[in-house]
Design a protein around this motif. Structure first.
Motif, PDB file in Angstrom:
ATOM      1  N   PRO A  21      -8.756  -1.226  34.001  1.00 18.58           N
ATOM      2  CA  PRO A  21      -7.580  -1.660  34.744  1.00 18.58           C
ATOM      3  C   PRO A  21      -6.833  -2.729  33.940  1.00 18.58           C
ATOM      4  O   PRO A  21      -7.449  -3.570  33.280  1.00 18.58           O
ATOM      5  CB  PRO A  21      -8.155  -2.261  36.029  1.00 18.58           C
ATOM      6  CG  PRO A  21      -9.551  -1.741  36.111  1.00 18.58           C
ATOM      7  CD  PRO A  21      -9.998  -1.533  34.707  1.00 18.58           C
ATOM      8  N   SER A  22      -5.503  -2.673  33.984  1.00 14.34           N
ATOM      9  CA  SER A  22      -4.646  -3.617  33.261  1.00 14.34           C
ATOM     10  C   SER A  22      -3.473  -3.988  34.147  1.00 14.34           C
ATOM     11  O   SER A  22      -3.109  -3.246  35.052  1.00 14.34           O
ATOM     12  CB  SER A  22      -4.126  -2.979  31.973  1.00 14.34           C
ATOM     13  OG  SER A  22      -5.185  -2.548  31.162  1.00 14.34           O
ATOM     14  N   LEU A  33       3.928 -10.877  30.550  1.00 19.44           N
ATOM     15  CA  LEU A  33       2.876 -11.680  29.939  1.00 19.44           C
ATOM     16  C   LEU A  33       2.040 -10.797  29.015  1.00 19.44           C
ATOM     17  O   LEU A  33       1.481  -9.795  29.444  1.00 19.44           O
ATOM     18  CB  LEU A  33       1.976 -12.301  31.008  1.00 19.44           C
ATOM     19  CG  LEU A  33       0.797 -13.131  30.507  1.00 19.44           C
ATOM     20  CD1 LEU A  33       1.286 -14.352  29.737  1.00 19.44           C
ATOM     21  CD2 LEU A  33      -0.088 -13.553  31.656  1.00 19.44           C
ATOM     22  N   LEU A  34       2.001 -11.173  27.745  1.00 16.95           N
ATOM     23  CA  LEU A  34       1.147 -10.497  26.776  1.00 16.95           C
ATOM     24  C   LEU A  34       0.092 -11.477  26.308  1.00 16.95           C
ATOM     25  O   LEU A  34       0.314 -12.687  26.316  1.00 16.95           O
ATOM     26  CB  LEU A  34       1.956 -10.008  25.573  1.00 16.95           C
ATOM     27  CG  LEU A  34       3.059  -8.992  25.841  1.00 16.95           C
ATOM     28  CD1 LEU A  34       3.728  -8.581  24.530  1.00 16.95           C
ATOM     29  CD2 LEU A  34       2.527  -7.767  26.566  1.00 16.95           C
ATOM     30  N   GLY A  40      -5.436 -10.617  16.713  1.00 17.19           N
ATOM     31  CA  GLY A  40      -5.371  -9.225  17.153  1.00 17.19           C
ATOM     32  C   GLY A  40      -3.962  -8.793  17.516  1.00 17.19           C
ATOM     33  O   GLY A  40      -2.987  -9.509  17.293  1.00 17.19           O
ATOM     34  N   THR A  41      -3.863  -7.608  18.087  1.00 16.57           N
ATOM     35  CA  THR A  41      -2.572  -7.122  18.547  1.00 16.57           C
ATOM     36  C   THR A  41      -2.329  -7.607  19.975  1.00 16.57           C
ATOM     37  O   THR A  41      -3.261  -7.880  20.723  1.00 16.57           O
ATOM     38  CB  THR A  41      -2.506  -5.573  18.528  1.00 16.57           C
ATOM     39  OG1 THR A  41      -3.557  -5.054  19.336  1.00 16.57           O
ATOM     40  CG2 THR A  41      -2.619  -5.027  17.121  1.00 16.57           C
ATOM     41  N   TRP A  42      -1.049  -7.723  20.332  1.00 18.00           N
ATOM     42  CA  TRP A  42      -0.658  -8.135  21.670  1.00 18.00           C
ATOM     43  C   TRP A  42      -0.844  -6.972  22.631  1.00 18.00           C
ATOM     44  O   TRP A  42      -0.608  -5.812  22.287  1.00 18.00           O
ATOM     45  CB  TRP A  42       0.807  -8.565  21.697  1.00 18.00           C
ATOM     46  CG  TRP A  42       1.068  -9.845  20.976  1.00 18.00           C
ATOM     47  CD1 TRP A  42       1.513  -9.974  19.692  1.00 18.00           C
ATOM     48  CD2 TRP A  42       0.938 -11.171  21.487  1.00 18.00           C
ATOM     49  NE1 TRP A  42       1.649 -11.303  19.374  1.00 18.00           N
ATOM     50  CE2 TRP A  42       1.306 -12.061  20.462  1.00 18.00           C
ATOM     51  CE3 TRP A  42       0.534 -11.688  22.712  1.00 18.00           C
ATOM     52  CZ2 TRP A  42       1.288 -13.437  20.623  1.00 18.00           C
ATOM     53  CZ3 TRP A  42       0.516 -13.059  22.873  1.00 18.00           C
ATOM     54  CH2 TRP A  42       0.897 -13.917  21.836  1.00 18.00           C
ATOM     55  N   GLY A  43      -1.249  -7.274  23.848  1.00 17.81           N
ATOM     56  CA  GLY A  43      -1.393  -6.273  24.893  1.00 17.81           C
ATOM     57  C   GLY A  43      -1.272  -6.942  26.242  1.00 17.81           C
ATOM     58  O   GLY A  43      -1.011  -8.139  26.342  1.00 17.81           O
ATOM     59  N   ILE A 138       0.785   0.249  24.562  1.00 14.94           N
ATOM     60  CA  ILE A 138       1.316  -0.745  25.505  1.00 14.94           C
ATOM     61  C   ILE A 138       2.824  -0.880  25.317  1.00 14.94           C
ATOM     62  O   ILE A 138       3.585  -0.918  26.290  1.00 14.94           O
ATOM     63  CB  ILE A 138       0.622  -2.116  25.326  1.00 14.94           C
ATOM     64  CG1 ILE A 138      -0.879  -2.004  25.572  1.00 14.94           C
ATOM     65  CG2 ILE A 138       1.264  -3.179  26.196  1.00 14.94           C
ATOM     66  CD1 ILE A 138      -1.284  -1.634  26.970  1.00 14.94           C
ATOM     67  N   LYS A 139       3.265  -0.953  24.076  1.00 14.19           N
ATOM     68  CA  LYS A 139       4.702  -1.106  23.790  1.00 14.19           C
ATOM     69  C   LYS A 139       5.491   0.046  24.404  1.00 14.19           C
ATOM     70  O   LYS A 139       6.527  -0.165  25.044  1.00 14.19           O
ATOM     71  CB  LYS A 139       4.938  -1.185  22.285  1.00 14.19           C
ATOM     72  CG  LYS A 139       6.366  -1.556  21.922  1.00 14.19           C
ATOM     73  CD  LYS A 139       6.523  -1.699  20.421  1.00 14.19           C
ATOM     74  CE  LYS A 139       6.680  -3.161  20.100  1.00 14.19           C
ATOM     75  NZ  LYS A 139       6.957  -3.395  18.668  1.00 14.19           N
ATOM     76  N   ASN A 140       5.002   1.284  24.252  1.00 13.81           N
ATOM     77  CA  ASN A 140       5.695   2.446  24.824  1.00 13.81           C
ATOM     78  C   ASN A 140       5.768   2.366  26.343  1.00 13.81           C
ATOM     79  O   ASN A 140       6.791   2.706  26.944  1.00 13.81           O
ATOM     80  CB  ASN A 140       5.014   3.743  24.386  1.00 13.81           C
ATOM     81  CG  ASN A 140       5.269   4.054  22.934  1.00 13.81           C
ATOM     82  OD1 ASN A 140       6.248   3.598  22.346  1.00 13.81           O
ATOM     83  ND2 ASN A 140       4.388   4.821  22.325  1.00 13.81           N
ATOM     84  N   LYS A 141       4.687   1.925  26.985  1.00 12.30           N
ATOM     85  CA  LYS A 141       4.693   1.817  28.449  1.00 12.30           C
ATOM     86  C   LYS A 141       5.629   0.699  28.909  1.00 12.30           C
ATOM     87  O   LYS A 141       6.282   0.815  29.945  1.00 12.30           O
ATOM     88  CB  LYS A 141       3.275   1.595  28.992  1.00 12.30           C
ATOM     89  CG  LYS A 141       2.350   2.767  28.741  1.00 12.30           C
ATOM     90  CD  LYS A 141       2.912   4.059  29.294  1.00 12.30           C
ATOM     91  CE  LYS A 141       2.108   5.254  28.862  1.00 12.30           C
ATOM     92  NZ  LYS A 141       2.817   6.518  29.089  1.00 12.30           N
ATOM     93  N   LEU A 142       5.709  -0.386  28.141  1.00 14.11           N
ATOM     94  CA  LEU A 142       6.625  -1.476  28.502  1.00 14.11           C
ATOM     95  C   LEU A 142       8.082  -1.057  28.308  1.00 14.11           C
ATOM     96  O   LEU A 142       8.949  -1.459  29.088  1.00 14.11           O
ATOM     97  CB  LEU A 142       6.295  -2.734  27.706  1.00 14.11           C
ATOM     98  CG  LEU A 142       4.965  -3.398  28.071  1.00 14.11           C
ATOM     99  CD1 LEU A 142       4.657  -4.534  27.119  1.00 14.11           C
ATOM    100  CD2 LEU A 142       4.961  -3.872  29.515  1.00 14.11           C
TER     101      LEU A 142
END
Length: 152
Positions: A21-22, A33-34, A40-43, A138-142
């Motif tokens: 879950p996210s 908020l990331l 690491g990479t942002w998520g 994550i970027k695509n979903k945002l």
């Protein structure tokens, strides 16, 4: 040990399906908020579902522990799975097949106080100014989320 570690001890490096879950936490300025672990990479904040825990309890627990925020209400954004969410093991690493359950949250309390023991960095970003180091899924979903906001 937690549930996934218990299972991993039994199955070794064989593929393990995990539920993650996210939450896309959106502030009153429309920023998301990331967070990331050092280097690491942002998520978006999330965690691994534990035995006897609901997905909502899981995300609320992880956000509280990692970032110090209390999530009051969650709105389901989507459920995602597939090869782009699977870890690609190298050098004997564990293989995970992830089922991600994404929520949106605009109703939360507290100030960000990230867990310094885990070297977590957290910051709000405008949906059209995401860091280059953001996880591609994550970027695509945002971007999808931003498009939904623009329609309303």
């Amino acid at each position: 040990m937690n549930y996934c570690e218990d299972i991993r001890a039994m199955i070794g490096n064989s593929p393990l399906i995990v539920v993650r879950p996210s939450a896309g936490i959106i502030n009153n300025k429309g920023e998301v908020l990331l967070y990331r672990y050092s280097g690491g990479t942002w998520g978006i904040p999330g965690g691994i579902l534990q035995l006897n825990e609901s997905v909502e309890e899981c995300i609320k627990r992880n956000v509280k522990v990692d970032l110090g925020l209390i999530l009051n209400s969650l709105q389901l954004f989507g459920v995602y799975s597939g090869q782009e969410l699977n870890s690609k093991p190298e050098d004997g690493e564990d293989e995970y097949h992830t089922v991600a359950i994404g929520y949106l949250c605009t109703d939360y309390e507290g100030e960000i106080s990230s867990d310094k023991n885990q070297a977590i960095e957290a910051e709000y970003f405008k949906l059209d100014q995401l860091p280059e180091e953001t996880d591609p899924v994550i970027k695509n979903k945002l971007i999808e989320l931003k498009e939904n906001f623009n329609k309303n």
